[in-house]
Structure formats: structure tokens, C-alpha cells
Enzyme design. Structure first.
Site, mmCIF file in Angstrom:
data_model
loop_
_atom_site.group_PDB
_atom_site.id
_atom_site.type_symbol
_atom_site.label_atom_id
_atom_site.label_comp_id
_atom_site.label_asym_id
_atom_site.label_seq_id
_atom_site.Cartn_x
_atom_site.Cartn_y
_atom_site.Cartn_z
ATOM 1 N N ASP A 44 1.188 -0.831 -0.095
ATOM 2 C CA ASP A 44 0.126 0.135 -0.286
ATOM 3 C C ASP A 44 1.151 1.467 -0.222
ATOM 4 O O ASP A 44 2.750 0.673 0.235
ATOM 5 C CB ASP A 44 -0.814 -0.199 1.456
ATOM 6 C CG ASP A 44 -1.969 0.900 1.104
ATOM 7 O OD1 ASP A 44 -2.141 1.857 0.652
ATOM 8 O OD2 ASP A 44 -1.143 2.223 2.643
ATOM 9 N N ASP B 195 -0.255 4.898 0.522
ATOM 10 C CA ASP B 195 -0.195 6.184 1.873
ATOM 11 C C ASP B 195 -0.300 5.526 3.223
ATOM 12 O O ASP B 195 -0.732 4.813 3.224
ATOM 13 C CB ASP B 195 -1.666 6.960 1.308
ATOM 14 C CG ASP B 195 -1.153 7.762 -0.101
ATOM 15 O OD1 ASP B 195 -0.386 8.643 0.630
ATOM 16 O OD2 ASP B 195 -1.883 8.070 -0.678
ATOM 17 N N LYS C 196 -8.960 -4.297 -3.454
ATOM 18 C CA LYS C 196 -6.855 -5.358 -3.230
ATOM 19 C C LYS C 196 -6.693 -6.429 -3.406
ATOM 20 O O LYS C 196 -6.263 -7.027 -3.478
ATOM 21 C CB LYS C 196 -6.746 -4.136 -1.921
ATOM 22 C CG LYS C 196 -6.721 -2.840 -2.798
ATOM 23 C CD LYS C 196 -5.533 -2.308 -1.752
ATOM 24 C CE LYS C 196 -4.898 -0.594 -2.196
ATOM 25 N NZ LYS C 196 -4.343 0.142 -1.018
#
Length: 275
Positions: free
Chosen positions: A13, A15, A201
Site C-alpha cells: 500500500d 499512503d 485489493k
């Protein structure tokens, strides 16, 4: 000590995970990613960002390395090759459903935003939170009311963007059609995302691993937020950042340091290339 599994793919990932609070990739994290790549491990950024807001980081990390390098963007709705930007997998949103969802913002001070492959569109008068989000992504926002939406424009993701208080008010009164038509997820305190029904995801990561010939036991996922939950559940080795929300820490098999403490580097050395 439990013997490490052979990791062939690491999904990271961005952020709150890859990036520190200054939205930078630290030298220690870059070095760890380079070492993982040199060890033959494929690195895949798996982010809620549109790909337009990922380019500079791929370049900084010297990804792609070859024709089989990919990026998962918009929280799993799009998977692209990083050499040609060919879309190899995607889900899209229905325009009529978008219009229904957009009507919900009328009593609130918020924006309805949506993305195709490259642009950040919004409706209504721009709020401070909208500008903050666009600046964070390094993107120019484009005003495009849904009644003027071209019929051939493919929309991969939509979002409600507002202050945390306003978004709490909206989230507490969502009608049933939102869950019927979309996969809603509160990815940030000021963002409620509407993904295509079967997109996330985890689903995208599973599809990509299968395409590359890897089992999920050979996949590591590193994340911090609610939108990482699905990939945590499917990865054989799941790692929560030290700054992750509780729901991620509860599901993940391991916990690394925070994004302010080079947590991605620690995770790579500890559970991917230690052997």
C-alpha cells in the site's frame, strides 16, 4: 522460530505504508525494495490512488524492471502493466448508479468525485477537503457534472469527500441501494469510496498472483488502512504497519514498525528476504 515462506511477490500500500507522513519514500525503504527486487521478488504497489498519482513513485523506485511488472490502482479496480500501461484487469461503475449515489450529497457540504484511468472529476462547488485531496494526489481536479458525463467514459471508482463530521452524517444514513450497487469503504476519515461491487485489493491481488503463476502462500501484503483489509485476508504473509488501524492489526499475521520508522523496510528484511 517459524520458518519463513518463500516470498515471490510483495504488494505494498502507499499512503500510510510506503510513504511516511511527509509523503516520501525514505532511503531505507528504497534500499529494502531494491534488495527484494534483486532477490527476484516482484514488487507491486497496491493503492487507492489513481495511476496518475503513482507515476513518480514507480520511477523513483525504478519500477518497472521488466514486462511483467504491474500496479494495482484505485483500490483494486484497475491492474495495469507499468511498461505499456495496458489495462489487464478492471471493474467499472454504472453511470445510472453513479447519478443515484451523487444525489445523496444534496443536504451535505461535500463533493462527489470519480475517476477514469487518468482524471480526477468532481461535481458541485469545490470544498476545502476536495482541494486537500487533489493536492495530496498531485492531481488537477476537473469539474464534470454527471449530466454531462460522456456515455463512453469509463468510471472505475467514485468517492464522497467531506470533513469527518459531514462524512459521519452521510455514512450513518446510507440507503440500501449503495450496498446493492457498490462496495463502499471508508478509506480515510474524509473519504468514503464507492467501488464496483466485486472490486477490492484482495480480489485484484489474487487475480494478479494467479496470472503470474504464484500461489497466495508466496505473496506478502503490507498495509495500514481499512481498504487493505481484503488483501490482508488473502495474502499468505500479511503485515500490518505499526500505525495501522486496529482492524488491520487484528487480521494481519505480523506487525512491523510505523511508516515514520521505515516499517516497510523492516517487514521486507524480517519476513521476505531474511533467509
Amino acid at each position: 522460530m517459524e520458518e519463513n515462506k518463500l516470498i515471490k511477490l510483495i504488494a505494498i500500500d502507499m499512503d500510510g505504508t510506503l510513504l511516511n507522513e511527509q509523503h516520501l519514500v525514505t532511503d531505507k525503504v528504497k534500499k529494502a525494495i531494491t534488495k527484494a527486487s534483486e532477490a527476484g521478488i516482484r514488487i507491486v504497489l497496491c493503492t487507492g490512488r489513481p495511476v496518475q498519482a503513482v507515476y513518480e513513485y514507480l520511477k523513483e523506485l525504478e519500477l518497472p524492471q521488466d514486462e511483467e511488472d504491474y500496479v494495482i490502482s484505485l483500490n483494486g479496480t484497475v491492474v495495469q502493466k507499468t511498461t505499456t500501461w495496458e489495462i489487464v484487469y478492471s471493474h467499472e461503475l454504472n453511470h445510472d448508479h453513479l447519478k443515484q449515489a451523487e444525489r445523496l450529497i444534496e443536504p451535505f457540504e461535500m463533493n462527489f468525485t470519480y475517476f477514469d484511468e487518468k482524471e480526477y472529476y468532481y461535481t458541485g462547488a469545490p470544498t476545502e477537503m476536495l482541494q486537500f485531496d487533489a493536492d495530496l494526489l498531485g492531481m488537477e481536479k476537473v469539474h464534470l457534472p454527471l449530466e454531462k458525463l460522456p456515455h463512453d467514459l469509463t468510471v472505475f471508482k467514485a468517492m464522497y469527500v467531506a470533513s469527518e463530521t459531514e462524512l459521519d452524517r452521510l455514512a450513518s444514513s446510507l440507503p440500501s441501494f449503495i450496498v446493492e450497487y457498490f462496495y463502499p469503504i471508508r478509506s480515510l476519515s474524509y473519504v468514503l469510496e464507492l467501488l464496483p461491487k466485486n472490486a477490492n485489493k484482495g480480489e485484484a491481488l489474487t487475480g494478479l498472483a494467479t496470472k503470474l503463476g504464484f500461489s497466495m502462500d508466496e505473496v506478502m501484503a503490507i498495509g495500514d488502512g481499512e481498504n487493505d483489509l481484503d488483501m490482508m485476508k488473502v495474502a499468505g504473509t500479511s503485515v500490518a504497519m505499526g500505525n495501522a488501524v486496529d482492524s488491520i492489526k487484528q487480521v494481519a499475521k505480523h506487525e512491523t514498525k510505523s511508516n515514520q520508522e521505515d516499517g516497510v523496510a523492516h517487514a521486507i528484511y524480517e519476513w521476505a528476504i531474511q533467509n
